[in-house]
Write a protein that holds these residues in place. Structure first.
Motif, short mmCIF file in Angstrom:
data_model
loop_
_atom_site.label_atom_id
_atom_site.label_comp_id
_atom_site.label_asym_id
_atom_site.label_seq_id
_atom_site.Cartn_x
_atom_site.Cartn_y
_atom_site.Cartn_z
N THR A 34 0.82 -1.20 0.00
CA THR A 34 0.00 0.00 0.00
C THR A 34 0.86 1.25 0.00
O THR A 34 0.60 2.21 -0.73
N GLN A 188 -8.84 -0.39 8.68
CA GLN A 188 -8.55 -0.59 7.26
C GLN A 188 -9.32 0.40 6.40
O GLN A 188 -8.79 0.93 5.42
N GLN A 189 -10.58 0.66 6.77
CA GLN A 189 -11.38 1.63 6.00
C GLN A 189 -10.79 3.04 6.11
O GLN A 189 -10.74 3.78 5.12
N THR A 192 -7.75 3.14 3.91
CA THR A 192 -8.11 3.12 2.49
C THR A 192 -8.62 4.47 2.02
O THR A 192 -8.22 4.98 0.96
N ARG A 195 -5.86 6.91 1.57
CA ARG A 195 -4.75 6.40 0.77
C ARG A 195 -3.52 6.16 1.63
O ARG A 195 -2.38 6.40 1.22
#
Length: 247
Positions: A34, A188-189, A192, A195
């Protein structure tokens, strides 16, 4: 400096576990992948700015003490890039969420951190994200590190703030202590939507956590090229990161 907002932002300076190793190789790979895919960020000639946010509720006391010892690595590894300014943000107790002034010296930040005592309470991650939004509107923040083990808020409201922070270009690097799957999904959200990246850890992996925190600081201060340089001769987790960035 004399406004109510500024007074509220100041910290009191008077003195006051579960989960697997930075979990599995696949989870570390996902974290590093990521970071590798994040937008390229090059040095601007100004000092980097990093918000270092921690859950200071009662369950976090052992990790807070550890964070007091390892935070200096973030400063040390960014000195050659022009330096790093770090702001501590924490929540604890009943509705208490505070931020320090910006620090350019690890000893000064460490002194503030050791003056904080963990108190029982619920999470206030939304306040941290809103605070980061205000700060980056004043002056660009390179990244936000959040370390916590719980999530007890309205996920939609939190994600709304995370989305706004993402639009402003401030990635959140969420470090999750413990194996609670509900907490993991929330973190995690957040990562995400901004970014950023998510990575689980526990106290047995403190050395690896230190390197990853320092790597995020280096990214915030100097971008990918600085991160590649930092990775030379480092531990396996950072080596994985730098190999993927260079690929």
């Amino acid at each position: 400096m004399g406004t109510k907002e500024d007074r509220d932002r100041k910290l009191p300076v008077e003195p006051g576990q579960a989960g697997g190793e930075i979990s599995t190789r696949s989870e570390v790979d996902a974290f590093l992948s990521t970071v590798r895919s994040m937008p390229k960020q090059e040095p601007t000639g100004r000092r980097g700015r990093l918000v270092f946010a921690l859950d200071a509720t009662a369950s976090r006391e052992p990790t807070w003490d550890r964070a007091c010892h390892i935070q200096a690595e973030m400063f040390h590894q960014t000195a050659a890039l022009g330096g790093l300014d770090v702001q501590l943000v924490f929540y604890r107790g009943f509705g208490e969420c505070k931020a320090s002034k910006w620090h350019s010296d690890p000893k000064a930040l460490g002194k503030v951190m050791t003056g904080v005592r963990c108190l029982g309470g619920q999470t206030q991650i939304a306040k941290i994200l809103k605070h980061a939004i205000k700060e980056t509107k004043r002056e660009k923040v390179g990244a936000l590190i959040f370390v916590g083990d719980a999530f007890e808020e309205d996920i939609d409201a939190v994600c709304n703030s995370a989305g706004e922070l993402g639009v402003l270009g401030v990635p959140v690097f969420a470090f999750h202590e413990g194996g609670n799957p509900v907490v993991a999904r929330a973190f995690q959200q957040i990562a995400t939507l901004t970014r950023g990246a998510y990575c689980p850890f526990d106290l047995s992996s403190a050395d690896r956590l230190k390197e990853l925190l320092a790597a995020v600081a280096v990214y915030a201060a100097g971008g990918r090229r600085a991160l590649l340089s930092y990775g030379e001769g480092r531990g396996e987790a950072v080596k994985l990161l730098t190999r993927q960035v260079g690929g």
